[in-house]
Design a protein around this motif. Structure first.
Motif, PDB file in Angstrom:
ATOM      1  N   MET A   1      90.482 -16.287  24.842  1.00  0.00           N
ATOM      2  CA  MET A   1      91.484 -17.154  25.466  1.00  0.00           C
ATOM      3  C   MET A   1      91.033 -18.616  25.582  1.00  0.00           C
ATOM      4  N   SER A   2      89.927 -18.956  24.944  1.00  0.00           N
ATOM      5  CA  SER A   2      89.510 -20.363  24.939  1.00  0.00           C
ATOM      6  C   SER A   2      90.249 -21.116  23.838  1.00  0.00           C
ATOM      7  N   GLU A   3      90.265 -22.451  23.947  1.00  0.00           N
ATOM      8  CA  GLU A   3      90.924 -23.302  22.967  1.00  0.00           C
ATOM      9  C   GLU A   3      89.884 -24.132  22.224  1.00  0.00           C
ATOM     10  N   GLY A   4      90.246 -24.581  21.034  1.00  0.00           N
ATOM     11  CA  GLY A   4      89.336 -25.413  20.253  1.00  0.00           C
ATOM     12  C   GLY A   4      90.100 -26.322  19.314  1.00  0.00           C
ATOM     13  N   THR A   5      89.452 -27.391  18.864  1.00  0.00           N
ATOM     14  CA  THR A   5      90.032 -28.298  17.881  1.00  0.00           C
ATOM     15  C   THR A   5      88.954 -28.687  16.876  1.00  0.00           C
ATOM     16  N   HIS A   6      89.403 -29.024  15.671  1.00  0.00           N
ATOM     17  CA  HIS A   6      88.501 -29.534  14.642  1.00  0.00           C
ATOM     18  C   HIS A   6      89.282 -30.463  13.725  1.00  0.00           C
ATOM     19  N   THR A   7      88.609 -31.530  13.287  1.00  0.00           N
ATOM     20  CA  THR A   7      89.239 -32.538  12.443  1.00  0.00           C
ATOM     21  C   THR A   7      88.720 -32.424  11.017  1.00  0.00           C
ATOM     22  N   PHE A   8      89.629 -32.273  10.072  1.00  0.00           N
ATOM     23  CA  PHE A   8      89.319 -32.255   8.648  1.00  0.00           C
ATOM     24  C   PHE A   8      89.688 -33.613   8.040  1.00  0.00           C
ATOM     25  N   VAL A   9      88.944 -34.036   7.032  1.00  0.00           N
ATOM     26  CA  VAL A   9      89.180 -35.316   6.364  1.00  0.00           C
ATOM     27  C   VAL A   9      89.795 -35.075   4.994  1.00  0.00           C
ATOM     28  N   ILE A  10      90.817 -35.869   4.664  1.00  0.00           N
ATOM     29  CA  ILE A  10      91.442 -35.823   3.341  1.00  0.00           C
ATOM     30  C   ILE A  10      91.379 -37.222   2.739  1.00  0.00           C
ATOM     31  N   ARG A  11      90.799 -37.335   1.547  1.00  0.00           N
ATOM     32  CA  ARG A  11      90.683 -38.616   0.857  1.00  0.00           C
ATOM     33  C   ARG A  11      91.635 -38.644  -0.339  1.00  0.00           C
ATOM     34  N   ASN A  12      92.032 -39.858  -0.690  1.00  0.00           N
ATOM     35  CA  ASN A  12      92.875 -40.068  -1.866  1.00  0.00           C
ATOM     36  C   ASN A  12      92.055 -40.763  -2.940  1.00  0.00           C
ATOM     37  N   GLU A  13      91.674 -40.038  -3.973  1.00  0.00           N
ATOM     38  CA  GLU A  13      90.913 -40.603  -5.074  1.00  0.00           C
ATOM     39  C   GLU A  13      91.780 -40.751  -6.323  1.00  0.00           C
ATOM     40  N   GLY A  14      93.103 -40.824  -6.109  1.00  0.00           N
ATOM     41  CA  GLY A  14      94.022 -40.975  -7.229  1.00  0.00           C
ATOM     42  C   GLY A  14      94.501 -42.402  -7.407  1.00  0.00           C
ATOM     43  N   GLU A  15      95.634 -42.536  -8.085  1.00  0.00           N
ATOM     44  CA  GLU A  15      96.153 -43.847  -8.440  1.00  0.00           C
ATOM     45  C   GLU A  15      97.459 -44.184  -7.732  1.00  0.00           C
ATOM     46  N   ALA A  16      97.958 -43.286  -6.915  1.00  0.00           N
ATOM     47  CA  ALA A  16      99.193 -43.527  -6.182  1.00  0.00           C
ATOM     48  C   ALA A  16      99.001 -43.083  -4.737  1.00  0.00           C
ATOM     49  N   PRO A  17      99.856 -43.586  -3.828  1.00  0.00           N
ATOM     50  CA  PRO A  17      99.740 -43.178  -2.421  1.00  0.00           C
ATOM     51  C   PRO A  17      99.873 -41.654  -2.262  1.00  0.00           C
ATOM     52  N   LEU A  18      99.045 -41.104  -1.389  1.00  0.00           N
ATOM     53  CA  LEU A  18      99.039 -39.660  -1.129  1.00  0.00           C
ATOM     54  C   LEU A  18      99.826 -39.380   0.147  1.00  0.00           C
ATOM     55  N   VAL A  19     100.842 -38.533   0.036  1.00  0.00           N
ATOM     56  CA  VAL A  19     101.647 -38.141   1.195  1.00  0.00           C
ATOM     57  C   VAL A  19     101.165 -36.767   1.676  1.00  0.00           C
ATOM     58  N   VAL A  20     100.866 -36.678   2.959  1.00  0.00           N
ATOM     59  CA  VAL A  20     100.369 -35.423   3.550  1.00  0.00           C
ATOM     60  C   VAL A  20     101.290 -35.038   4.698  1.00  0.00           C
ATOM     61  N   VAL A  21     101.761 -33.802   4.693  1.00  0.00           N
ATOM     62  CA  VAL A  21     102.620 -33.317   5.780  1.00  0.00           C
ATOM     63  C   VAL A  21     102.118 -31.962   6.252  1.00  0.00           C
TER      64      VAL A  21
END
Length: 381
Positions: free
Chosen positions: A72-92
């Motif tokens: 019943m405990s809670e937790g959070t973690h942050t993942f990193v996403i990088r854009n190594e392409g040639e156009a803007p990256l949309v993340v949803v």
């Protein structure tokens, strides 16, 4: 284009998007239209350019091990996403794109990630399932045609703050005359680096408990951070028959634990008879009419006593039962046989089963069996 042509085109377009079915009722009643909506698109992710250029989603970490956490405990973690392409990256991240409602992914930003930029996605979870291993995932969607879906996973062990091993019952075996018996167990914590036992007590004065810290080697075997080994010793002068007592442990920080110690004290008296259960010193009489009562008998085989066995006194908290002990003079041999007659007189209905069985304590004149326990288990209707 002519107006009539435009009108027809709009009409057929509307028919392609929705289908209206008319259900005809009986004469005099109105017809009810049922509208079937169009199916949602198969891929709910962001739109992908048909010609490019394209973004490229790079995730240094896809799986996070949180180690150990409490139920019943809670937790959070942050993942990193990088854009190594040639156009803007949309993340949803959409609701429902997770293994359960207790694991949610949230994109930390609303703008597309430019080439060379990065963004974070935070997973938040609650350990609701009472399991040993916890593993859940949340999905994010992108406009990278090579990685339209990215699954982020968290996992770890679910530990109790403090755990008793064995969990509920410590079997102590036979409690021998002149020796007693000892049971060994432990209290572990997979979450606390250190804890202290303040006391370990039992209402029965024949029970004593000692404890000492567990070695680092044993801690590693149990995958725990801290632990104490406990030894429960039962003195040999407990009554003949089954032994069942609770040990209560107090731990610094107002933590309470308990477990039961079970065993048996053998003696120079063997008991047999219909409905007799020696492992619990229990006589099961079953169901009978309360207004008629019940009669039963047991046979006691006595060793190591030259005199005649006698009942000096009987202690019973609730039972109205009457007991008569008589020697079987026809039985020959070094062992003597006695018949114990049990009479439950007519009376009001009573449920004396399992944990509510009548506890009867006999005080005997046998030098090695001064006390004998008997549990009467019955249902008088």
């Amino acid at each position: 284009m002519k107006p009539t042509t435009i009108a027809l085109a709009l009409f057929f377009t509307a028919c392609a998007l929705t289908i209206t079915v008319w259900l005809t009722r009986s004469p005099g009643q109105a017809s009810i239209p049922v509208v079937i909506p169009p199916e949602p698109p198969a891929d709910p992710g962001p739109a992908i350019s048909p010609t490019g250029p394209y973004p490229k989603a790079v995730t240094p970490e896809l799986d996070y091990d949180f180690g150990a956490a409490q139920h019943m405990s809670e937790g959070t973690h942050t993942f990193v996403i990088r854009n190594e392409g040639e156009a803007p990256l949309v993340v949803v991240a959409r609701e429902g794109d997770s293994s359960c409602q207790c694991t949610l992914g949230k994109v930390d930003g609303n703008e597309p990630i430019p080439p060379g930029g990065e963004q974070t996605v935070t997973l938040k979870w609650t350990i609701k399932a009472d399991v040993q291993m916890f593993r859940q995932w949340a999905k994010i969607r992108t406009n990278d045609p090579e990685r339209k879906e990215i699954e982020l996973t968290i996992h770890g062990r679910v530990e109790k703050l403090l755990a008793v091993v064995p969990a509920e019952v410590w079997e102590i075996g036979e409690i021998r005359a002149g020796e007693g018996a000892t049971a060994t167990g432990a209290i572990y914590s997979g979450l606390l680096d250190k804890f202290e036992i303040e006391s370990a007590t039992c209402t029965n004065p024949a029970v004593s408990v000692t404890w000492e810290p567990v070695s680092a080697e044993k801690l590693a075997e149990k995958n725990s951070k801290s632990a104490f080994e406990l030894k429960v010793h039962v003195k040999p002068d407990v009554p003949i028959g089954p032994f069942n007592e609770q040990v209560n442990v107090s731990i610094a920080g107002d933590h309470k634990l308990n477990f039961r110690v079970k065993g048996v004290r053998p003696g120079p008296i063997d008991v047999v008879g219909l409905g007799w259960h020696p492992d619990g010193s229990r006589l099961v009489l079953g169901e009978f009419a309360a207004d008629k009562g019940k009669n039963a008998r047991l046979f006691l085989y006595v060793r190591g006593f030259e005199g005649d066995l006698e009942i000096k006194s009987v202690k019973a908290d609730m039972s109205p039962a009457k007991f008569t002990l008589a020697r079987d003079e026809k039985f020959e041999g070094a062992t003597k046989r006695y018949e114990l007659k049990i009479e439950i007189p007519p009376g009001p209905p009573a449920a004396r089963q399992r944990s509510k069985a009548d506890k009867i304590s006999f005080e005997l004149n046998h030098p090695d069996a001064a006390e004998f326990l008997l549990f009467l288990d019955y249902l008088a209707l």
